[in-house]
Write an enzyme that holds these catalytic residues in place. Structure first.
Site, PDB file in Angstrom:
ATOM      1  CB  SER A 168     -20.508  -2.774  43.661  1.00  0.00           C
ATOM      2  OG  SER A 168     -19.422  -3.304  44.396  1.00  0.00           O
ATOM      3  CE1 TYR A 181     -20.646  -7.412  41.016  1.00  0.00           C
ATOM      4  CE2 TYR A 181     -18.894  -6.720  42.494  1.00  0.00           C
ATOM      5  CZ  TYR A 181     -20.239  -6.813  42.201  1.00  0.00           C
ATOM      6  OH  TYR A 181     -21.175  -6.323  43.075  1.00  0.00           O
TER       7      TYR A 181
END
Length: 259
Positions: A144, A157
Protein backbone atom coordinates in the site's frame (compact mmCIF):
# COMPACT_ATOMS: atom_id res chain seq x y z
CA UNK A 1 14.72 -21.03 -26.95
CA UNK A 2 14.44 -18.89 -23.83
CA UNK A 3 17.01 -18.80 -21.06
CA UNK A 4 14.45 -20.29 -18.70
CA UNK A 5 13.99 -23.47 -20.75
CA UNK A 6 16.73 -25.27 -18.82
CA UNK A 7 15.04 -24.59 -15.47
CA UNK A 8 13.45 -27.55 -13.62
CA UNK A 9 10.04 -26.16 -14.63
CA UNK A 10 9.72 -23.88 -17.65
CA UNK A 11 7.73 -20.65 -17.77
CA UNK A 12 5.20 -22.12 -20.15
CA UNK A 13 4.49 -25.28 -18.14
CA UNK A 14 3.81 -23.74 -14.74
CA UNK A 15 1.28 -20.92 -15.08
CA UNK A 16 -0.23 -21.73 -11.71
CA UNK A 17 -0.80 -18.97 -9.18
CA UNK A 18 -1.84 -18.93 -5.54
CA UNK A 19 -3.89 -15.87 -4.57
CA UNK A 20 -4.62 -15.09 -0.91
CA UNK A 21 -7.45 -12.84 0.23
CA UNK A 22 -9.38 -14.12 -2.78
CA UNK A 23 -12.94 -13.78 -1.49
CA UNK A 24 -13.29 -10.04 -2.20
CA UNK A 25 -11.69 -6.85 -3.45
CA UNK A 26 -8.27 -6.97 -5.10
CA UNK A 27 -7.89 -10.67 -4.37
CA UNK A 28 -11.10 -11.67 -6.14
CA UNK A 29 -10.33 -9.33 -9.05
CA UNK A 30 -6.88 -10.88 -9.35
CA UNK A 31 -8.37 -14.36 -9.55
CA UNK A 32 -10.72 -13.21 -12.31
CA UNK A 33 -7.95 -11.48 -14.25
CA UNK A 34 -5.45 -14.33 -14.03
CA UNK A 35 -7.93 -17.05 -14.92
CA UNK A 36 -9.10 -14.98 -17.89
CA UNK A 37 -5.46 -14.76 -18.99
CA UNK A 38 -5.11 -18.54 -18.90
CA UNK A 39 -3.61 -19.08 -15.47
CA UNK A 40 -4.56 -21.95 -13.20
CA UNK A 41 -5.43 -20.33 -9.88
CA UNK A 42 -5.75 -21.57 -6.31
CA UNK A 43 -7.95 -19.05 -4.49
CA UNK A 44 -7.40 -18.85 -0.72
CA UNK A 45 -9.61 -17.03 1.79
CA UNK A 46 -11.64 -17.68 4.93
CA UNK A 47 -15.18 -17.33 3.54
CA UNK A 48 -16.24 -20.55 1.89
CA UNK A 49 -19.45 -19.29 0.27
CA UNK A 50 -17.69 -16.41 -1.49
CA UNK A 51 -14.86 -18.68 -2.62
CA UNK A 52 -17.29 -21.21 -4.05
CA UNK A 53 -19.14 -18.49 -5.95
CA UNK A 54 -15.84 -17.25 -7.36
CA UNK A 55 -14.90 -20.79 -8.36
CA UNK A 56 -18.19 -21.23 -10.21
CA UNK A 57 -17.56 -17.97 -12.05
CA UNK A 58 -13.87 -18.40 -12.91
CA UNK A 59 -12.93 -22.06 -12.66
CA UNK A 60 -10.39 -21.39 -9.92
CA UNK A 61 -9.75 -23.97 -7.20
CA UNK A 62 -11.08 -22.64 -3.87
CA UNK A 63 -9.33 -23.54 -0.63
CA UNK A 64 -10.73 -22.23 2.63
CA UNK A 65 -7.65 -20.91 4.42
CA UNK A 66 -6.80 -18.63 7.32
CA UNK A 67 -3.22 -17.47 6.75
CA UNK A 68 -3.02 -16.27 10.36
CA UNK A 69 -3.34 -19.91 11.42
CA UNK A 70 -0.40 -22.31 11.03
CA UNK A 71 -2.39 -25.52 10.63
CA UNK A 72 -4.84 -24.02 8.14
CA UNK A 73 -2.05 -22.55 6.01
CA UNK A 74 -0.01 -25.75 6.02
CA UNK A 75 -3.01 -27.80 4.93
CA UNK A 76 -3.63 -25.42 2.03
CA UNK A 77 0.02 -25.51 0.94
CA UNK A 78 0.12 -29.30 1.09
CA UNK A 79 -2.92 -29.50 -1.17
CA UNK A 80 -1.50 -26.96 -3.62
CA UNK A 81 1.91 -28.61 -3.89
CA UNK A 82 0.35 -32.04 -4.35
CA UNK A 83 -1.26 -30.71 -7.54
CA UNK A 84 2.02 -29.72 -9.21
CA UNK A 85 4.38 -26.78 -9.78
CA UNK A 86 3.53 -23.26 -8.63
CA UNK A 87 4.67 -20.25 -10.64
CA UNK A 88 3.41 -17.33 -8.53
CA UNK A 89 2.23 -16.42 -5.05
CA UNK A 90 0.09 -13.28 -4.95
CA UNK A 91 -0.26 -11.99 -1.38
CA UNK A 92 -3.53 -10.02 -1.44
CA UNK A 93 -4.81 -10.89 2.04
CA UNK A 94 -4.69 -7.87 4.29
CA UNK A 95 -6.67 -5.00 5.67
CA UNK A 96 -6.94 -1.93 7.86
CA UNK A 97 -8.72 -1.92 11.20
CA UNK A 98 -9.55 1.36 12.88
CA UNK A 99 -8.30 4.89 12.33
CA UNK A 100 -7.53 5.99 15.85
CA UNK A 101 -4.61 8.17 16.97
CA UNK A 102 -1.63 6.45 18.56
CA UNK A 103 -2.61 7.74 22.00
CA UNK A 104 -5.91 5.86 21.99
CA UNK A 105 -5.33 3.06 19.46
CA UNK A 106 -6.71 -0.36 20.22
CA UNK A 107 -3.94 -2.92 20.75
CA UNK A 108 -6.11 -5.74 19.44
CA UNK A 109 -6.64 -3.84 16.18
CA UNK A 110 -2.88 -3.41 15.76
CA UNK A 111 -2.27 -7.06 16.64
CA UNK A 112 -4.84 -8.23 14.09
CA UNK A 113 -3.29 -6.09 11.34
CA UNK A 114 0.19 -7.43 12.07
CA UNK A 115 -1.04 -11.02 12.16
CA UNK A 116 -2.69 -10.68 8.76
CA UNK A 117 -0.67 -8.09 6.85
CA UNK A 118 2.79 -9.12 8.03
CA UNK A 119 2.92 -12.54 9.68
CA UNK A 120 0.31 -14.08 7.38
CA UNK A 121 2.25 -12.93 4.33
CA UNK A 122 5.47 -14.24 5.87
CA UNK A 123 3.94 -17.60 6.78
CA UNK A 124 2.64 -18.55 3.34
CA UNK A 125 5.64 -17.05 1.55
CA UNK A 126 8.01 -19.20 3.59
CA UNK A 127 6.00 -22.34 2.87
CA UNK A 128 5.80 -21.81 -0.90
CA UNK A 129 9.28 -20.38 -1.46
CA UNK A 130 11.00 -23.75 -2.16
CA UNK A 131 8.43 -24.56 -4.85
CA UNK A 132 8.78 -21.08 -6.36
CA UNK A 133 12.54 -21.57 -6.61
CA UNK A 134 11.98 -24.79 -8.53
CA UNK A 135 9.68 -23.08 -11.03
CA UNK A 136 11.63 -19.80 -11.45
CA UNK A 137 8.59 -18.23 -9.86
CA UNK A 138 7.45 -14.97 -8.31
CA UNK A 139 6.46 -13.72 -4.88
CA UNK A 140 4.15 -10.74 -5.32
CA UNK A 141 2.98 -8.59 -2.42
CA UNK A 142 0.08 -6.16 -2.54
CA UNK A 143 1.29 -3.59 -0.05
CA UNK A 144 0.00 0.00 0.00
CA UNK A 145 1.07 3.59 -0.36
CA UNK A 146 0.34 3.60 3.39
CA UNK A 147 3.66 1.78 3.61
CA UNK A 148 5.39 4.70 1.89
CA UNK A 149 3.81 7.81 3.43
CA UNK A 150 2.31 7.72 6.95
CA UNK A 151 -0.76 9.73 7.85
CA UNK A 152 -2.58 10.73 11.02
CA UNK A 153 -4.88 8.04 12.34
CA UNK A 154 -3.17 5.40 10.25
CA UNK A 155 -0.23 4.43 12.45
CA UNK A 156 -1.18 0.79 12.90
CA UNK A 157 -2.03 0.14 9.27
CA UNK A 158 0.91 2.19 7.99
CA UNK A 159 3.31 0.38 10.31
CA UNK A 160 2.09 -3.02 9.16
CA UNK A 161 2.38 -2.03 5.50
CA UNK A 162 5.84 -0.52 6.03
CA UNK A 163 6.79 -3.88 7.53
CA UNK A 164 5.30 -5.82 4.63
CA UNK A 165 7.12 -3.66 2.08
CA UNK A 166 10.43 -3.97 3.92
CA UNK A 167 9.97 -7.74 4.14
CA UNK A 168 9.50 -7.89 0.37
CA UNK A 169 12.52 -5.67 -0.25
CA UNK A 170 14.77 -7.68 2.06
CA UNK A 171 13.58 -10.94 0.49
CA UNK A 172 14.48 -9.51 -2.91
CA UNK A 173 18.02 -8.82 -1.65
CA UNK A 174 18.34 -12.20 0.03
CA UNK A 175 17.31 -14.03 -3.15
CA UNK A 176 19.79 -12.38 -5.50
CA UNK A 177 21.26 -15.22 -7.56
CA UNK A 178 18.18 -17.40 -6.99
CA UNK A 179 15.57 -17.89 -9.74
CA UNK A 180 12.78 -16.05 -7.88
CA UNK A 181 11.35 -12.61 -8.50
CA UNK A 182 9.95 -10.46 -5.68
CA UNK A 183 7.40 -7.84 -6.71
CA UNK A 184 5.73 -5.16 -4.59
CA UNK A 185 2.59 -3.41 -5.85
CA UNK A 186 1.59 -0.45 -3.68
CA UNK A 187 -1.93 0.85 -4.45
CA UNK A 188 -3.25 4.20 -3.35
CA UNK A 189 -6.99 4.90 -3.17
CA UNK A 190 -8.90 1.86 -4.39
CA UNK A 191 -12.67 1.81 -3.99
CA UNK A 192 -13.74 -1.71 -3.07
CA UNK A 193 -16.88 -2.97 -1.37
CA UNK A 194 -15.29 -3.99 1.91
CA UNK A 195 -11.94 -2.32 2.70
CA UNK A 196 -13.14 0.91 4.29
CA UNK A 197 -16.28 -0.69 5.73
CA UNK A 198 -14.09 -3.12 7.66
CA UNK A 199 -11.73 -0.35 8.69
CA UNK A 200 -14.58 1.58 10.29
CA UNK A 201 -16.12 -1.51 11.88
CA UNK A 202 -19.13 -1.59 9.57
CA UNK A 203 -19.89 2.15 9.53
CA UNK A 204 -20.94 2.56 5.88
CA UNK A 205 -21.24 6.35 6.11
CA UNK A 206 -17.63 6.76 7.25
CA UNK A 207 -16.50 4.31 4.59
CA UNK A 208 -18.21 6.22 1.77
CA UNK A 209 -16.80 9.54 3.04
CA UNK A 210 -13.31 8.27 2.17
CA UNK A 211 -14.20 8.38 -1.54
CA UNK A 212 -16.66 11.29 -1.50
CA UNK A 213 -16.14 13.64 -4.43
CA UNK A 214 -13.08 11.81 -5.75
CA UNK A 215 -13.47 11.37 -9.51
CA UNK A 216 -12.66 7.84 -10.61
CA UNK A 217 -10.83 6.23 -7.68
CA UNK A 218 -9.03 3.05 -8.68
CA UNK A 219 -10.97 -0.19 -8.93
CA UNK A 220 -9.79 -3.60 -7.79
CA UNK A 221 -9.54 -4.58 -11.46
CA UNK A 222 -6.92 -1.86 -12.03
CA UNK A 223 -4.62 -3.46 -9.46
CA UNK A 224 -5.35 -6.94 -10.77
CA UNK A 225 -4.18 -5.84 -14.21
CA UNK A 226 -0.93 -4.58 -12.65
CA UNK A 227 -0.50 -8.02 -11.10
CA UNK A 228 -1.05 -9.81 -14.39
CA UNK A 229 1.32 -7.51 -16.26
CA UNK A 230 4.10 -7.86 -13.70
CA UNK A 231 3.79 -11.65 -13.54
CA UNK A 232 3.78 -12.03 -17.31
CA UNK A 233 7.06 -10.21 -17.84
CA UNK A 234 9.97 -12.51 -18.73
CA UNK A 235 11.32 -14.43 -15.74
CA UNK A 236 14.55 -12.42 -15.89
CA UNK A 237 12.66 -9.10 -15.52
CA UNK A 238 11.84 -8.21 -11.91
CA UNK A 239 9.35 -5.39 -11.48
CA UNK A 240 10.63 -4.39 -8.06
CA UNK A 241 7.82 -1.99 -7.25
CA UNK A 242 4.73 -0.45 -8.79
CA UNK A 243 3.13 2.54 -7.05
CA UNK A 244 -0.32 3.12 -8.54
CA UNK A 245 -2.83 5.82 -7.64
CA UNK A 246 -5.87 7.37 -9.25
CA UNK A 247 -5.10 10.53 -11.18
CA UNK A 248 -6.95 12.55 -8.54
CA UNK A 249 -4.63 11.44 -5.75
CA UNK A 250 -1.16 12.95 -5.51
CA UNK A 251 -0.64 11.58 -2.02
CA UNK A 252 -2.81 10.53 0.92
CA UNK A 253 -3.08 14.17 2.00
CA UNK A 254 -3.37 15.66 -1.50
CA UNK A 255 -6.59 14.43 -3.10
CA UNK A 256 -8.78 16.31 -5.56
CA UNK A 257 -12.46 16.20 -4.62
CA UNK A 258 -15.22 17.68 -6.72
CA UNK A 259 -17.61 19.99 -4.91
Amino acid sequence: MSQESSSPVSSESARTAVVTGASSGIGAATVRTLTAAGWTVFALARREAKLNALASETGCTPIVTDITDEESTQAAVDRILAAGPVKALVNCAGGAIGKDPVATANLDDWRAMYELNVLGTLRITQKLLPALKESSGSVLVISSTAGIEPYEGGAGYCASKFAERVMARVLRLELIGEPVRVIDIAPGMVHTDEFSVKRFHGDAAKAEAVYAGVPDPLKAEDIAECVRWALEQPDTVDVDQIVVRPRAEGSYTKVYRQA
